[in-house]
Design a protein around this motif. Structure first.
Motif, PDB file in Angstrom:
ATOM      1  N   LEU A 217      63.427  35.870  78.219  1.00 46.54           N
ATOM      2  CA  LEU A 217      63.021  37.242  77.880  1.00 46.54           C
ATOM      3  C   LEU A 217      61.969  37.249  76.776  1.00 46.54           C
ATOM      4  O   LEU A 217      61.049  38.070  76.794  1.00 46.54           O
ATOM      5  CB  LEU A 217      64.250  38.051  77.452  1.00 46.54           C
ATOM      6  N   ALA A 218      62.094  36.340  75.813  1.00 48.05           N
ATOM      7  CA  ALA A 218      61.088  36.256  74.745  1.00 48.05           C
ATOM      8  C   ALA A 218      59.711  35.954  75.324  1.00 48.05           C
ATOM      9  O   ALA A 218      58.699  36.538  74.899  1.00 48.05           O
ATOM     10  CB  ALA A 218      61.493  35.191  73.729  1.00 48.05           C
ATOM     11  N   ALA A 219      59.657  35.058  76.307  1.00 48.55           N
ATOM     12  CA  ALA A 219      58.377  34.730  76.940  1.00 48.55           C
ATOM     13  C   ALA A 219      57.814  35.929  77.696  1.00 48.55           C
ATOM     14  O   ALA A 219      56.609  36.209  77.641  1.00 48.55           O
ATOM     15  CB  ALA A 219      58.549  33.542  77.889  1.00 48.55           C
ATOM     16  N   LEU A 220      58.671  36.653  78.398  1.00 46.03           N
ATOM     17  CA  LEU A 220      58.202  37.812  79.171  1.00 46.03           C
ATOM     18  C   LEU A 220      57.740  38.941  78.257  1.00 46.03           C
ATOM     19  O   LEU A 220      56.751  39.629  78.548  1.00 46.03           O
ATOM     20  CB  LEU A 220      59.322  38.306  80.097  1.00 46.03           C
ATOM     21  N   ILE A 221      58.443  39.144  77.137  1.00 50.60           N
ATOM     22  CA  ILE A 221      58.052  40.207  76.194  1.00 50.60           C
ATOM     23  C   ILE A 221      56.702  39.904  75.562  1.00 50.60           C
ATOM     24  O   ILE A 221      55.922  40.819  75.242  1.00 50.60           O
ATOM     25  CB  ILE A 221      59.144  40.365  75.116  1.00 50.60           C
ATOM     26  N   LEU A 222      56.400  38.623  75.391  1.00 48.92           N
ATOM     27  CA  LEU A 222      55.151  38.228  74.725  1.00 48.92           C
ATOM     28  C   LEU A 222      53.923  38.415  75.620  1.00 48.92           C
ATOM     29  O   LEU A 222      52.802  38.495  75.111  1.00 48.92           O
ATOM     30  CB  LEU A 222      55.261  36.769  74.283  1.00 48.92           C
ATOM     31  N   LEU A 223      54.113  38.496  76.923  1.00 48.84           N
ATOM     32  CA  LEU A 223      52.975  38.568  77.853  1.00 48.84           C
ATOM     33  C   LEU A 223      51.982  39.684  77.516  1.00 48.84           C
ATOM     34  O   LEU A 223      50.779  39.425  77.411  1.00 48.84           O
ATOM     35  CB  LEU A 223      53.486  38.718  79.288  1.00 48.84           C
ATOM     36  N   PRO A 224      52.418  40.952  77.347  1.00 50.56           N
ATOM     37  CA  PRO A 224      51.420  42.000  77.063  1.00 50.56           C
ATOM     38  C   PRO A 224      50.719  41.827  75.720  1.00 50.56           C
ATOM     39  O   PRO A 224      49.541  42.171  75.584  1.00 50.56           O
ATOM     40  CB  PRO A 224      52.241  43.300  77.103  1.00 50.56           C
TER      41      PRO A 224
END
Length: 472
Positions: A217-224
């Protein structure tokens, strides 16, 4: 004449207000805009915070998340052994694959950044590590652990490894490169160790799957955020690199990333400094990633120490890594990187030889001091090695460092695998620590004999000396 007036920085303000005291700033504003700035670029206005620092911030956050993935392997060893009954050697195979691919991906990632850009490569890497972690939560067999964690997470985290930091500093910074390299390297260490207590707590209280979901989830949140802040080259905004005296046009995308990566390897493999640096960094990986990330927690558990306590010691190492790596970057801008490397390895080897005598169920002051001392030295080797690559191999230095980093991970992977085998065979990790200390002594000697003729190139901003006298 009318056309000249329209381009003048003062004319718009003169039309709005009769105030003319801004005239003394005219040369400053004109000097900010390079002669070859693209039309319509904001080069005539100097931002209060150079764009390079926002790029460095986005890169640091990306490296922090990648670091959290790389260090989670040590937390998974005991839970997976209990949940599936897999031997530590079997689990060590997947961890070794992860570490080796982490290193082998780096040089190709550097070439991909030249081909497709830093931002696209980082976004793709974040998506891959998130997918690998989520798929690992549904695995049922060792080969799946090797595929999901070893292959996918290894590839994705490798693309956000130290070559990512080297590429960002190469393109965006001229002044204070060593310092920024140290900061970005410290970001990776921060992610590797500081999140360990939280991940260990999640694993002990709720199982290993929630820990994997958390980092995904940390990786996905960082995308934008990465998409918003990260930029490929200063020329995209009509800017000079931070501290640069001349505007550097953005180079054309380099086709054939894989071919170029292999060509750079074949060319540099003919030089002696490459093999010396690779040998030094292989020992670095074996004596840090290979044992501390993968086997410190299980080794401490063998002495009766709780996993959360062991992870807290690793977190202390990570906190000290930040100071040690940033300080090493500062020193690299001022001192001979060869001597720095030799000193780091001598001190690291000494501390590893002492470690078996310090292990206990309850960590005492001596073990805490070891964590502080080892933390200051752990990743301090990275800025000097990057500086030597830049000094010796010029514009290809990021790719060269990627290959040297592959040697780092090869050493780490071999030690991670051998550590599990030694533990299963002898019932203790003590021989691993002593052997690592001896390897560090060899690496110190190799570092002192690294010599070569400096290579300069246009993409290396060669007008900047290798060891600048001042850092901002």
């Amino acid at each position: 004449m009318a056309h000249r007036t329209a381009r003048s920085p003062e004319s718009p303000e003169s039309a709005k207000t009769p105030k003319v005291p801004k005239t003394p700033e005219a040369p400053k504003a004109a000097g900010t805009a390079p002669a070859d700035t693209a039309p319509g670029s904001p080069g005539a206005r100097r931002p209060r915070v150079h764009r390079a620092w926002w790029v460095a911030l986005a890169a640091a956050l990306t490296i922090v998340v990648a670091g959290a993935f790389t260090t989670l392997s040590g937390v998974l060893v005991t839970p997976l052994h209990s949940a599936f009954g897999w031997s530590r050697a079997t689990i060590g195979v997947a961890v070794s694959v992860n570490m080796v691919l982490y290193g082998l991906t780096a040089p190709f990632a550097a070439a991909l950044m030249d081909r497709f850009g830093i931002r696209r490569t980082a976004l793709a890497a974040l998506a891959v590590v998130a997918a690998g972690a989520l798929l690992t939560t549904v695995m049922t067999a060792p080969w799946q652990f090797t595929l999901f964690w070893g292959l996918l997470v290894g590839l994705g985290s490798g693309a956000m490894a130290m070559t990512f930091a080297a590429t960002v500093t190469q393109r965006w910074f001229v002044r204070g490169r060593g310092l920024v390299t140290g900061i970005l390297t410290a970001a990776g260490v921060f992610g590797q160790f500081v999140f360990l207590p939280v991940l260990s707590w999640l694993t002990e209280r709720h199982g290993w799957r929630p820990a994997l979901v958390s980092v995904a989830l940390a990786a996905l949140i960082l995308l934008p955020l990465v998409r918003l802040l990260l930029r490929d080259h200063p020329a995209d905004g009509g800017l000079k690199p931070y501290g640069g005296t001349e505007f550097v046009p953005r180079p054309a995308p380099a086709p054939g990333a894989a071919r170029r990566t292999v060509r750079v390897l074949l060319d540099t493999a003919r030089t002696g400094p490459f093999w010396l640096l690779a040998g030094v960094f292989a020992v670095c990986g074996a004596s840090t990633n290979g044992i501390m990330w993968s086997h410190f927690t299980p080794a401490a558990h063998d002495h009766g120490m709780a996993a959360t306590t062991a992870s807290s010691l690793l977190a202390l190492i990570g906190i000290c890594n930040v100071a040690g790596t940033v300080g090493s970057g500062w020193l690299t801008d001022r001192c001979d990187p060869r001597r720095l490397l030799a000193g780091y390895f001598v001190l690291r080897g000494f501390s590893l030889v002492l470690l078996p005598m310090l292990m206990a169920a309850t960590p005492g002051l001596s073990l805490v001091l070891f964590a502080v001392f080892f933390g200051l030295l752990d990743v301090a080797t990275v800025p000097p090695v990057i500086a030597l690559c830049r000094e010796l191999y010029g514009a290809d230095s990021a790719i060269v460092f990627g290959w040297i980093n592959a040697a780092h991970q090869l050493g780490a992977g071999l030690m991670a695998g051998l550590g599990g085998v030694i533990r299963d065979t002898f019932g203790t990790y003590d021989p691993v620590w002593v052997a690592s200390g001896a390897l560090c002594a060899m690496a110190a000697l190799l570092a002192l004999v690294i010599r070569g003729r400096p290579v300069a190139g246009p993409d290396n901003y060669a007008e900047e000396p290798c060891n600048p006298s001042g850092v901002t």
